[in-house]
Enzyme design. Structure first.
Site, short mmCIF file in Angstrom:
data_model
loop_
_atom_site.label_atom_id
_atom_site.label_comp_id
_atom_site.label_asym_id
_atom_site.label_seq_id
_atom_site.Cartn_x
_atom_site.Cartn_y
_atom_site.Cartn_z
N HIS A 109 43.53 36.93 79.97
CA HIS A 109 44.22 35.75 79.45
C HIS A 109 45.68 35.71 79.88
O HIS A 109 46.21 34.69 80.31
CB HIS A 109 44.11 35.75 77.92
CG HIS A 109 44.45 34.45 77.29
ND1 HIS A 109 45.52 34.29 76.48
CD2 HIS A 109 43.86 33.24 77.38
CE1 HIS A 109 45.58 33.05 76.07
NE2 HIS A 109 44.58 32.38 76.60
N ARG A 216 44.75 24.97 75.65
CA ARG A 216 44.45 26.25 74.99
C ARG A 216 45.29 26.33 73.71
O ARG A 216 46.41 26.80 73.72
CB ARG A 216 44.79 27.42 75.91
CG ARG A 216 43.83 27.63 77.07
CD ARG A 216 44.12 28.95 77.79
NE ARG A 216 43.03 29.35 78.65
CZ ARG A 216 42.95 29.07 79.95
NH1 ARG A 216 43.89 28.38 80.54
NH2 ARG A 216 41.92 29.49 80.67
N ARG A 252 41.01 22.33 72.81
CA ARG A 252 40.05 23.34 72.37
C ARG A 252 40.48 23.90 71.03
O ARG A 252 41.67 24.18 70.83
CB ARG A 252 39.99 24.45 73.42
CG ARG A 252 39.08 25.59 73.03
CD ARG A 252 38.88 26.55 74.18
NE ARG A 252 40.03 27.40 74.39
CZ ARG A 252 40.11 28.29 75.39
NH1 ARG A 252 39.12 28.40 76.25
NH2 ARG A 252 41.16 29.06 75.53
N GLU A 351 30.05 28.96 78.02
CA GLU A 351 30.59 30.29 78.32
C GLU A 351 29.55 31.37 78.08
O GLU A 351 29.57 32.42 78.72
CB GLU A 351 31.80 30.58 77.43
CG GLU A 351 32.97 29.65 77.70
CD GLU A 351 34.13 29.88 76.75
OE1 GLU A 351 35.19 30.30 77.23
OE2 GLU A 351 33.98 29.64 75.54
N ASN A 374 35.45 31.61 83.39
CA ASN A 374 36.00 32.97 83.25
C ASN A 374 35.09 33.81 82.36
O ASN A 374 34.77 34.96 82.67
CB ASN A 374 37.40 32.93 82.62
CG ASN A 374 38.33 32.00 83.36
OD1 ASN A 374 38.14 31.76 84.54
ND2 ASN A 374 39.33 31.47 82.68
N ASP A 375 34.70 33.22 81.24
CA ASP A 375 33.81 33.96 80.35
C ASP A 375 32.36 33.89 80.80
O ASP A 375 31.63 34.88 80.71
CB ASP A 375 33.94 33.43 78.91
CG ASP A 375 35.14 34.06 78.21
OD1 ASP A 375 35.29 35.29 78.32
OD2 ASP A 375 35.93 33.33 77.60
N ARG A 385 35.98 41.01 82.08
CA ARG A 385 36.98 40.31 82.89
C ARG A 385 38.34 40.99 82.85
O ARG A 385 39.24 40.65 83.59
CB ARG A 385 37.08 38.83 82.45
CG ARG A 385 37.62 38.62 81.06
CD ARG A 385 37.43 37.17 80.60
NE ARG A 385 38.67 36.42 80.66
CZ ARG A 385 38.86 35.23 80.07
NH1 ARG A 385 37.86 34.66 79.40
NH2 ARG A 385 39.99 34.61 80.15
N CYS A 422 36.62 24.21 83.53
CA CYS A 422 38.04 24.47 83.29
C CYS A 422 38.40 25.94 83.47
O CYS A 422 39.50 26.35 83.15
CB CYS A 422 38.44 23.98 81.90
SG CYS A 422 37.48 24.75 80.58
#
Ligand code: PEP
Ligand code: MG
Length: 506
Positions: A109, A216, A252, A351, A374-375, A385, A422
């Site tokens: 992150h 975020r 989100r 995700e 990413n997830d 990650r 995203c």
């Protein structure tokens, strides 16, 4: 009390053996944590969290001591074992020249936030002597993920040249700020920006983003020393929504847990990536969820551009529960404010791999889907990650990732639901072209990647992109996929996009 003397004695001894103060504290605390974790007595075993907390406090105090006399200048490189997003955003980020850490990986992150801020970052430098780099000259090459300590003159000269080339590329990209994202054969691709800080908003607007694909919301929470109240949140969200008035803003709900720690609400878990994260946390704390939803709804009054996105969804029942709370809050806020509020569109993040196989059921409940690659990649490939040791296994060019996404887009289109992406994958021009070919409705990315992706779109016809996708999904290996795309880019005048894959680990 005696125990503290034991700890103190061991820390002093370890320091005498040659470790720096912070290294010694960490070493001793880690050893005691390991000891306590094995104890049979429940009470003693539970003291592990007290010990960790003590260690954290001592380290924080040492760090404050250490940095209080040091001013951050525009030449400063931030170095640490691990730097949290919360710690980063509290610093004067416009002055940080680069970041280097020994832990973490390209999609941590903190790295995502650093990238959005345009700070060259190299993470996972496992052999980094963190405590011995004060006032040392370094070159940080975030393209190749390399760090040079005390670089020789020739290397410095070479890097000065590279810096000039970079400035030239940035100048060339500037012309894309006002261009439309249209392929040479006339296909328009919607590019949105990912935000968290106001600087993302400003850069997103300047670079022609057509909306916010991911706000975020945990980032403002990280900037405080307690949960922000409803009114405080409303003011923050209003800023985001009003800067993109008449354009969609996808907010989100709070996505904390795993590597997204709040300084005032630590979640200690064995396997945090699979633990209490995102919607799992907020549904267990409906008061936090509701204060956020209420603040978002109030912030949207008169603007009507709010969309709400739910993170880390695994089960249909989670969405049903969230929708119930959303409906309740929507009715209540209208009643209290005596005003009609447009109902926001609701979406979920893709995700968790289970969602891939239940699109039909989710489509009955929500208005749109957004891939958090990413997830999703982390869970699809079973690769942390944040772990530098397995960073080479983590790839958005993995054929399974490409095949899963291709099918997902087809599924969403079958149910007539918009699908966006995203995660960081959307901001890499090489993969963005493949995503465009798959038929994603929107690509949302860090503001620092918008111009590069737009340039690629303006140069690659959709027919070529579709042919490339067909070719690479048939390949068996992520490296082959990447090379295939690089070859195309290099032979079509887009070579400077290729090396711009900024975050690589060593
Ligand atoms: C993702 O997982 O791709 C995503 C966008 O969310 P985050 O990186 O904040 O977990
Ligand atoms: Mg995520």
């Amino acid at each position: 009390m005696l125990y503290y003397y034991v700890l103190l004695y061991e820390i002093k001894e370890t320091k005498r053996e040659g470790r720096g103060a912070q290294g010694a504290v960490k070493h001793v605390i880690d050893r005691h944590v390991a000891l306590f974790a094995q104890m049979e007595d429940d009470y003693l075993r539970e003291r592990v969290s007290d010990l960790k907390d003590l260690g954290r406090r001592i380290l924080a105090a040492l760090q404050e001591d250490d940095t209080s006399h040091k001013e951050i200048t525009s030449e400063s490189i931030l170095i640490g074992e691990e730097i949290s997003t919360a710690a980063l955003v509290e610093l004067p980020v416009d002055k940080i020249a680069a970041i280097v850490t020994s832990e973490g990986a390209a999609n941590s992150h903190m790295v995502i936030v650093a990238r959005a801020l345009g700070i060259p970052t190299v993470v996972g430098v496992t052999e980094l002597p963190v405590n011995n780099l004060d006032d040392v000259e370094m070159i940080v090459d975030a393209y190749q993920g390399r760090v040079f300590v005390n670089p020789p003159r020739r290397l410095r000269t070479r890097y000065k040249e590279i810096q000039k080339e970079e400035e030239q590329i940035a100048k060339d990209l500037k012309q894309y700020e006002t261009k439309d994202s249209i392929t040479p054969d006339g296909v328009t691709v919607k590019l949105y920006v990912n935000t968290g800080l106001m600087i993302d908003v400003v850069r997103g607007v300047q670079r022609g983003a057509k909306g916010v694909g991911l706000y975020r919301s945990e980032i403002p929470f990280m900037l405080r020393d307690r949960f922000p109240g409803e009114e405080e949140q409303r003011a923050i969200y209003r800023q985001q929504l009003s800067h993109f008035a008449n354009k969609p803003v996808i907010m989100r709900t709070l996505d904390i847990g795993a590597d997204k720690d709040l300084p005032y609400f630590q979640i200690e878990e064995e396997n945090s990536a699979l633990g209490w994260r995102g919607i799992r946390f907020t549904l267990d704390h409906p008061e936090i969820f509701s204060s956020q939803i209420r603040a978002m709804l109030k912030a949207s009054i008169g603007l009507n551009n709010l969309h709400i996105l739910l993170p880390m969804v695994t089960n249909v029942s989670e969405v049903e529960e969230a929708l119930y709370l959303l409906e309740r809050d929507w009715l209540a806020v209208q009643e209290e404010e005596q005003v009609k509020i447009t109902k926001p569109k609701i979406g979920i993040m893709v995700e968790v791999p289970s969602v891939l196989l239940q699109i039909g059921e989710f489509a009955e409940l929500v208005d749109f889907f957004s891939v958090g690659s990413n997830d999703l990649i982390q869970y699809l490939l079973a690769v942390d990650r944040n772990n530098p040791r397995v960073a080479s296994v983590y790839s958005h060019f993995h054929p399974s990732v490409l095949r899963a996404l291709t099918r997902l887009v087809q599924e969403c289109h079958k149910y007539d639901k918009p699908i966006s992406i995203c995660g960081e994958m959307a901001g890499d021009p090489l993969s963005a072209i493949l995503l465009m070919a798959m038929g994603f409705n929107t690509l949302s990315m860090s503001s620092s990647n918008i111009l590069r992706v737009r340039k690629a779109i303006c140069h690659v016809p959709m027919t070529d992109a579709q042919k490339l996708l067909e070719e690479v999904v048939a390949l068996s290996n992520p490296l082959m996929v990447k090379s295939w795309m690089e070859y195309y880019f290099k032979h079509h005048g887009l070579g400077d996009m290729v090396k711009s894959n900024r975050m690589v680990n060593i």
